[in-house]
Write a protein that holds these residues in place. Structure first.
Motif, PDB file in Angstrom:
ATOM      1  N   LEU A 109       0.707  -1.142   0.023  1.00 15.07           N
ATOM      2  CA  LEU A 109       0.030   0.090   0.087  1.00 15.07           C
ATOM      3  C   LEU A 109       0.883   1.333   0.039  1.00 15.07           C
ATOM      4  O   LEU A 109       0.492   2.111  -0.829  1.00 15.07           O
ATOM      5  CB  LEU A 109      -0.899  -0.069   1.376  1.00 15.07           C
ATOM      6  N   GLU A 110       2.001   1.316   0.788  1.00 14.33           N
ATOM      7  CA  GLU A 110       2.885   2.342   0.776  1.00 14.33           C
ATOM      8  C   GLU A 110       3.252   2.959  -0.311  1.00 14.33           C
ATOM      9  O   GLU A 110       3.746   4.105  -0.605  1.00 14.33           O
ATOM     10  CB  GLU A 110       3.840   2.275   2.029  1.00 14.33           C
ATOM     11  N   ASP A 111       3.752   1.931  -1.077  1.00 14.75           N
ATOM     12  CA  ASP A 111       4.095   2.219  -2.618  1.00 14.75           C
ATOM     13  C   ASP A 111       3.183   3.051  -3.435  1.00 14.75           C
ATOM     14  O   ASP A 111       3.511   3.898  -4.367  1.00 14.75           O
ATOM     15  CB  ASP A 111       4.440   0.873  -3.289  1.00 14.75           C
ATOM     16  N   LEU A 112       1.996   2.640  -3.243  1.00  7.87           N
ATOM     17  CA  LEU A 112       0.879   3.534  -3.951  1.00  7.87           C
ATOM     18  C   LEU A 112       0.775   4.595  -3.294  1.00  7.87           C
ATOM     19  O   LEU A 112       0.566   5.609  -4.208  1.00  7.87           O
ATOM     20  CB  LEU A 112      -0.434   2.474  -3.952  1.00  7.87           C
ATOM     21  N   LEU A 113       0.493   4.722  -2.141  1.00  5.52           N
ATOM     22  CA  LEU A 113       0.499   6.138  -1.422  1.00  5.52           C
ATOM     23  C   LEU A 113       1.574   7.100  -1.810  1.00  5.52           C
ATOM     24  O   LEU A 113       1.157   8.099  -2.165  1.00  5.52           O
ATOM     25  CB  LEU A 113       0.668   5.938  -0.025  1.00  5.52           C
ATOM     26  N   GLU A 114       2.599   6.637  -1.999  1.00  5.48           N
ATOM     27  CA  GLU A 114       3.776   7.470  -2.468  1.00  5.48           C
ATOM     28  C   GLU A 114       3.593   7.943  -3.761  1.00  5.48           C
ATOM     29  O   GLU A 114       3.721   9.105  -4.140  1.00  5.48           O
ATOM     30  CB  GLU A 114       5.123   6.679  -2.379  1.00  5.48           C
ATOM     31  N   MET A 125       8.764  14.636  -0.370  1.00  8.13           N
ATOM     32  CA  MET A 125       9.488  13.377  -0.822  1.00  8.13           C
ATOM     33  C   MET A 125      10.742  13.471  -1.249  1.00  8.13           C
ATOM     34  O   MET A 125      11.539  12.362  -1.057  1.00  8.13           O
ATOM     35  CB  MET A 125       8.406  12.429  -1.726  1.00  8.13           C
ATOM     36  N   ASP A 126      10.946  14.410  -1.988  1.00  6.01           N
ATOM     37  CA  ASP A 126      12.560  14.417  -2.634  1.00  6.01           C
ATOM     38  C   ASP A 126      13.415  14.693  -1.432  1.00  6.01           C
ATOM     39  O   ASP A 126      14.524  14.220  -1.479  1.00  6.01           O
ATOM     40  CB  ASP A 126      12.573  15.577  -3.595  1.00  6.01           C
ATOM     41  N   CYS A 127      12.909  15.500  -0.416  1.00  8.73           N
ATOM     42  CA  CYS A 127      13.829  15.581   0.860  1.00  8.73           C
ATOM     43  C   CYS A 127      13.992  14.293   1.694  1.00  8.73           C
ATOM     44  O   CYS A 127      15.112  13.944   1.940  1.00  8.73           O
ATOM     45  CB  CYS A 127      13.178  16.670   1.901  1.00  8.73           C
ATOM     46  N   TRP A 128      13.090  13.524   1.764  1.00  7.18           N
ATOM     47  CA  TRP A 128      13.176  12.318   2.292  1.00  7.18           C
ATOM     48  C   TRP A 128      14.177  11.378   1.643  1.00  7.18           C
ATOM     49  O   TRP A 128      14.947  10.784   2.143  1.00  7.18           O
ATOM     50  CB  TRP A 128      11.947  11.434   2.354  1.00  7.18           C
ATOM     51  N   LYS A 129      14.221  11.218   0.462  1.00  8.74           N
ATOM     52  CA  LYS A 129      14.951  10.347  -0.642  1.00  8.74           C
ATOM     53  C   LYS A 129      16.431  11.141  -0.257  1.00  8.74           C
ATOM     54  O   LYS A 129      17.406  10.133  -0.232  1.00  8.74           O
ATOM     55  CB  LYS A 129      14.878  10.609  -1.970  1.00  8.74           C
ATOM     56  N   THR A 130      16.569  12.265  -0.173  1.00  7.58           N
ATOM     57  CA  THR A 130      18.255  12.863   0.227  1.00  7.58           C
ATOM     58  C   THR A 130      18.482  12.342   1.612  1.00  7.58           C
ATOM     59  O   THR A 130      19.549  12.031   1.701  1.00  7.58           O
ATOM     60  CB  THR A 130      17.950  14.364   0.227  1.00  7.58           C
ATOM     61  N   THR A 155       6.984   4.605   7.762  1.00  6.61           N
ATOM     62  CA  THR A 155       7.654   5.836   8.474  1.00  6.61           C
ATOM     63  C   THR A 155       7.731   6.842   7.473  1.00  6.61           C
ATOM     64  O   THR A 155       7.497   7.965   7.780  1.00  6.61           O
ATOM     65  CB  THR A 155       8.991   5.324   9.057  1.00  6.61           C
ATOM     66  N   LYS A 156       7.869   6.685   6.200  1.00  5.06           N
ATOM     67  CA  LYS A 156       7.812   7.787   5.211  1.00  5.06           C
ATOM     68  C   LYS A 156       6.652   8.383   5.268  1.00  5.06           C
ATOM     69  O   LYS A 156       6.584   9.712   5.065  1.00  5.06           O
ATOM     70  CB  LYS A 156       8.354   7.112   3.846  1.00  5.06           C
ATOM     71  N   ILE A 157       5.461   7.585   4.926  1.00  4.53           N
ATOM     72  CA  ILE A 157       4.126   8.021   4.821  1.00  4.53           C
ATOM     73  C   ILE A 157       3.691   8.855   5.929  1.00  4.53           C
ATOM     74  O   ILE A 157       3.279   9.893   6.244  1.00  4.53           O
ATOM     75  CB  ILE A 157       3.224   7.001   4.551  1.00  4.53           C
ATOM     76  N   TYR A 158       4.248   8.126   7.400  1.00  2.60           N
ATOM     77  CA  TYR A 158       3.932   8.955   8.613  1.00  2.60           C
ATOM     78  C   TYR A 158       4.611  10.231   8.454  1.00  2.60           C
ATOM     79  O   TYR A 158       4.146  11.362   8.944  1.00  2.60           O
ATOM     80  CB  TYR A 158       4.567   7.995   9.725  1.00  2.60           C
TER      81      TYR A 158
END
Length: 207
Positions: A109-114, A125-130, A155-158
């Protein structure tokens, strides 16, 4: 009126997401759809726990309703699909299957949410990837060469929601899986192209 269609999902996040998506597509669904949490695919197929799910599927079919199973594909889409189709045949039940994120790829699910965040929020999200890339470069001596653990997708979605919402307790409640508002267009785009396979699946089976 009896709820004639039953959707089986894995957990709270899936239940909330699928329920709100169905409302987005069909309006008031309270008398048309019943969503059942199995707390994981292993529970659905467990010899000790499967009887209740099998009975529910057979009741839905007897009432001329539709059973839908919407689970995560996890690490191997083909394997998960084969397991569920085999279980379906062994137990003589009828259901239509969709494996997240898109019914053809491995993931969850989280892959879809992203993929369905409001595009204006992509810098988050770009910041999270960094952040993740930076973690991969860190070498702590006491870990003896072991890389740091990259936070889970949940955790990323949170974190995505946490930075968009306020700091009050009531705002933080909205981050939790059971309280999220996927219909908030400031956060999510439920009509994103990445949703098309799931939307088509629901329309075909529930309209």
């Amino acid at each position: 009126m009896m709820r004639s269609n039953t959707i089986f999902v894995e957990g709270v996040a899936d239940e909330r997401f699928i329920w709100q998506l169905a409302e987005h597509l069909f309006g008031d669904i309270s008398e048309r759809i019943n969503i059942i949490k199995t707390n994981g695919c292993s529970n659905l197929m467990s010899p000790k726990k499967q009887t209740a799910y099998i009975n529910q599927m057979k009741r839905t079919s007897a009432d001329n309703g539709v059973n839908l199973v919407i689970f995560d594909a996890d690490d191997d889409y083909g394997k998960k699909k084969d397991e569920l189709v085999k279980w379906k045949e062994q137990n003589n039940v009828d259901f239509q299957l969709f494996l997240l994120p898109d019914n053809s790829s491995s993931g969850e699910l989280e892959d879809l949410l992203e993929l369905v965040i409001n595009p204006e929020n992509q810098p988050v999200m770009d910041c999270w990837k960094t952040y993740e890339d930076s973690l991969k470069e860190i070498d702590l001596p006491w870990r003896n060469g072991l890389p740091l653990t990259i936070p889970a997708k949940k955790t990323k979605i949170y974190a995505y929601l946490e930075v968009l919402l306020g700091a009050s307790e009531s705002e933080k409640e909205k981050i939790k899986e059971r309280e999220r508002n996927y219909l908030d267009s400031n956060h999510w785009n439920m009509d994103a192209e990445a949703m098309s396979n799931l939307i088509d699946f629901l329309k075909i089976n529930l309209e």
